[in-house]
Scaffold this active site. Structure first.
Site, PDB file in Angstrom:
ATOM      1  N   HIS A  35     -15.658  48.396   1.067  1.00 52.83           N
ATOM      2  CA  HIS A  35     -15.491  47.895   2.441  1.00 52.83           C
ATOM      3  C   HIS A  35     -16.820  47.474   3.081  1.00 52.83           C
ATOM      4  O   HIS A  35     -17.006  47.591   4.293  1.00 52.83           O
ATOM      5  CB  HIS A  35     -14.792  48.945   3.325  1.00 52.83           C
ATOM      6  CG  HIS A  35     -13.330  49.095   3.006  1.00 52.83           C
ATOM      7  ND1 HIS A  35     -12.376  48.260   3.537  1.00 52.83           N
ATOM      8  CD2 HIS A  35     -12.679  49.945   2.183  1.00 52.83           C
ATOM      9  CE1 HIS A  35     -11.173  48.627   3.068  1.00 52.83           C
ATOM     10  NE2 HIS A  35     -11.338  49.631   2.241  1.00 52.83           N
ATOM     11  N   ASP A  37     -18.369  44.475   1.880  1.00 55.65           N
ATOM     12  CA  ASP A  37     -18.567  43.017   1.728  1.00 55.65           C
ATOM     13  C   ASP A  37     -18.356  42.266   3.042  1.00 55.65           C
ATOM     14  O   ASP A  37     -19.060  41.315   3.333  1.00 55.65           O
ATOM     15  CB  ASP A  37     -17.739  42.419   0.584  1.00 55.65           C
ATOM     16  CG  ASP A  37     -16.252  42.722   0.627  1.00 55.65           C
ATOM     17  OD1 ASP A  37     -15.820  43.557   1.450  1.00 55.65           O
ATOM     18  OD2 ASP A  37     -15.514  42.104  -0.161  1.00 55.65           O
ATOM     19  N   LEU A 124      -6.986  46.126  -8.673  1.00 51.55           N
ATOM     20  CA  LEU A 124      -8.209  45.793  -9.400  1.00 51.55           C
ATOM     21  C   LEU A 124      -8.429  44.283  -9.402  1.00 51.55           C
ATOM     22  O   LEU A 124      -8.882  43.695 -10.372  1.00 51.55           O
ATOM     23  CB  LEU A 124      -8.173  46.352 -10.824  1.00 51.55           C
ATOM     24  CG  LEU A 124      -8.024  47.872 -10.909  1.00 51.55           C
ATOM     25  CD1 LEU A 124      -8.224  48.360 -12.330  1.00 51.55           C
ATOM     26  CD2 LEU A 124      -9.002  48.591  -9.985  1.00 51.55           C
ATOM     27  N   SER A 127      -5.247  39.289  -7.977  1.00 49.05           N
ATOM     28  CA  SER A 127      -5.115  37.942  -7.413  1.00 49.05           C
ATOM     29  C   SER A 127      -6.415  37.158  -7.566  1.00 49.05           C
ATOM     30  O   SER A 127      -6.386  35.978  -7.918  1.00 49.05           O
ATOM     31  CB  SER A 127      -4.599  37.962  -5.978  1.00 49.05           C
ATOM     32  OG  SER A 127      -5.390  38.782  -5.191  1.00 49.05           O
ATOM     33  N   ASP A 171     -14.396  40.562  -4.683  1.00 51.10           N
ATOM     34  CA  ASP A 171     -13.460  40.459  -5.806  1.00 51.10           C
ATOM     35  C   ASP A 171     -13.735  39.203  -6.621  1.00 51.10           C
ATOM     36  O   ASP A 171     -13.928  39.245  -7.838  1.00 51.10           O
ATOM     37  CB  ASP A 171     -12.013  40.431  -5.304  1.00 51.10           C
ATOM     38  CG  ASP A 171     -11.667  41.648  -4.472  1.00 51.10           C
ATOM     39  OD1 ASP A 171     -12.436  42.634  -4.515  1.00 51.10           O
ATOM     40  OD2 ASP A 171     -10.635  41.623  -3.772  1.00 51.10           O
ATOM     41  N   TYR A 221      -6.312  47.352   6.356  1.00 48.81           N
ATOM     42  CA  TYR A 221      -7.526  46.581   6.031  1.00 48.81           C
ATOM     43  C   TYR A 221      -7.932  45.742   7.237  1.00 48.81           C
ATOM     44  O   TYR A 221      -9.082  45.775   7.678  1.00 48.81           O
ATOM     45  CB  TYR A 221      -7.239  45.689   4.818  1.00 48.81           C
ATOM     46  CG  TYR A 221      -8.461  44.984   4.255  1.00 48.81           C
ATOM     47  CD1 TYR A 221      -9.198  45.559   3.227  1.00 48.81           C
ATOM     48  CD2 TYR A 221      -8.882  43.759   4.757  1.00 48.81           C
ATOM     49  CE1 TYR A 221     -10.325  44.925   2.710  1.00 48.81           C
ATOM     50  CE2 TYR A 221     -10.006  43.122   4.252  1.00 48.81           C
ATOM     51  CZ  TYR A 221     -10.717  43.705   3.222  1.00 48.81           C
ATOM     52  OH  TYR A 221     -11.829  43.070   2.715  1.00 48.81           O
TER      53      TYR A 221
HETATM   54  C1  GLA Z   1     -10.239  44.499  -1.057  1.00 46.85           C
HETATM   55  C2  GLA Z   1     -10.886  43.191  -0.603  1.00 46.85           C
HETATM   56  C3  GLA Z   1     -12.379  43.166  -0.922  1.00 46.85           C
HETATM   57  C4  GLA Z   1     -13.082  44.422  -0.414  1.00 46.85           C
HETATM   58  C5  GLA Z   1     -12.313  45.672  -0.856  1.00 46.85           C
HETATM   59  C6  GLA Z   1     -12.860  46.932  -0.254  1.00 46.85           C
HETATM   60  O1  GLA Z   1     -10.277  44.577  -2.453  1.00 46.85           O
HETATM   61  O2  GLA Z   1     -10.268  42.107  -1.247  1.00 46.85           O
HETATM   62  O3  GLA Z   1     -12.959  42.006  -0.390  1.00 46.85           O
HETATM   63  O4  GLA Z   1     -13.232  44.367   0.975  1.00 46.85           O
HETATM   64  O5  GLA Z   1     -10.946  45.592  -0.512  1.00 46.85           O
HETATM   65  O6  GLA Z   1     -14.140  47.190  -0.721  1.00 46.85           O
END
Ligand code: GLA
Length: 391
Positions: A35, A37, A124, A127, A171, A221
């Site tokens: 969390h 990024d 993981l 997408s 990701d 989120y």
């Molecule tokens: C999801 C989001 C990422 C990141 C993580 C938490 O995977 O797609 O961009 O924020 O949560 O680290």
């Protein structure tokens, strides 16, 4: 099913001809820097060896045929048209990629038959993996000439604007730039990264899917993103910063009086502490100090549980059980949280007993079993083989 030969046979069965090219894009786990990024800090993911395969052959029918071995629904669309985005399906994200490629002057000149197969557990970055494998493949097929970073930005746009899911860049970045036996330290402010050696030695990476049903992660989120923005606004009353990660823990403590809301302060504390942890972790990996690195994983989990509040009984059970298991030196949730997966660094020769013992402990407590995988740390997206198609 991960056998490429089998995938090729499936392609021939579906399309009555051999595939021309095979691409693979991994998924990722975040080792630390969760969390972060979207708070402009440092994140530390690595690419894994589970991911998405894409087999492609051109056709002369002016149609793109999307097929998957994971999902029964399939679609054929005329090239350079796209489906109504209201009906999101597994093929919406690869279609989003083709949409942005075309919008950027890279329209398709012919049709393609596409077969996807993925073996990633939830959380993981499946997408990002499906988007990136499509973007990489079509960048090659169309000779569009994008650099990987441009593909990262394009696939993020697919995720955020085309699909409509808020996310940071971790990701897409990690599945594109991952390197074997390396962790990436990505600076989410500058879009630059450093690959740090991740020498696992006698340890291996265990991935534990909590198998928690339902999905609350998305709404929570968005709530966390908003809370971080609000905390930042309070701090900006006195500090000339643009993202929360512009400050360290010490500075936050000095200016914490600006954040009147207790919950927002907890969120901000988590963010700056986690950012500091990534800095410390990168040094530890350089020094090959895996044990101290594992300790930071435990601390990160605790902080995600108590300050950021994105864990849950399932992920906590995995992390806490692992903490006291002989042969495990680090464990934490990975990804957005609530459900999804956790990771652990487990001694190779303890892996089988760890898997069995964790499974029975978790099943008894939670009521259903987790799925435990072992993964290597692999390279980012690429083409696997290159047989010539006859059409
Ligand atoms: C999801 C989001 C990422 C990141 C993580 C938490 O995977 O797609 O961009 O924020 O949560 O680290």
């Amino acid at each position: 099913m991960d056998d490429l030969q089998h995938l090729k046979e499936e392609f021939e069965k579906l399309f009555g001809k051999p595939s021309a090219l095979t691409y693979f894009c991994p998924g990722r786990v975040n080792l630390l820097g969760e969390h972060i990024d979207y708070n402009g800090g440092l994140v530390m993911p690595c690419a894994i060896t589970l991911g998405t395969y894409l087999l492609v052959a051109p056709n002369n029918d002016g149609v793109i045929r999307f097929r998957s071995l994971n999902f029964p629904n399939k679609v054929d669309v005329a090239i350079n048209s796209h489906l109504n985005r209201d009906t999101l399906m597994w093929f919406s994200s690869p279609m989003g990629v083709l949409h942005y490629l075309a919008a950027d002057g890279n329209a398709l000149q012919q049709g393609y038959d596409l077969l996807y197969y993925g073996n990633l557990p939830v959380g993981l970055s499946s997408s990002a993996s499906i988007e990136m494998v499509t973007a990489f493949a079509f960048n090659e097929l169309l000779e569009a000439g994008y650099e990987k970073l441009a593909l990262v930005k394009m696939t993020m746009k697919v995720e955020n604007d085309y699909i409509g899911v808020t996310s940071g860049l971790i990701d897409q970045f990690s599945v594109a730039f991952g390197e074997s036996e390396k962790a990436l330290v990505i600076n989410c402010n500058t879009f630059t990264y450093q690959a740090v050696p991740l020498n696992l030695g006698e340890y291996c990476l265990a991935i534990i899917n909590s198998n928690r049903p339902g999905n609350v992660a998305e709404s929570k989120y968005n709530e966390r993103v908003a809370q971080c923005r609000q905390a930042l606004k309070y701090l900006q009353q006195q500090l000339p910063i643009t993202v929360l990660c512009d400050i360290d823990t010490e500075t936050l403590m000095e200016y914490k009086y600006l954040i009147k809301d207790e919950v927002l302060l907890k969120r901000a504390r988590y963010v700056v502490e986690e950012n500091d942890r990534v800095k410390a972790a990168a040094l530890l990996l350089e020094q090959d100090n895996l044990k101290a690195f594992g300790e930071l994983m435990y601390r990160s989990h605790l902080s995600l549980k108590e300050l950021y509040e994105v864990s849950g009984i399932e992920l906590d059970t995995i992390a806490e059980y692992s903490r006291f298991y002989k042969g495990v030196i680090g464990a934490r949730m990975t990804g957005a949280g609530f459900g999804g997966c956790a990771i652990a660094l487990v001694k190779e020769d303890s892996f089988d007993s760890y898997k069995a013992d964790l499974t029975s402990y978790y099943t008894e407590l939670i009521g259903y079993p987790p799925t435990v995988y072992r993964s290597a740390i692999g390279p980012g997206v690429g083409r696997l083989v290159n047989p010539v198609a006859t059409i």
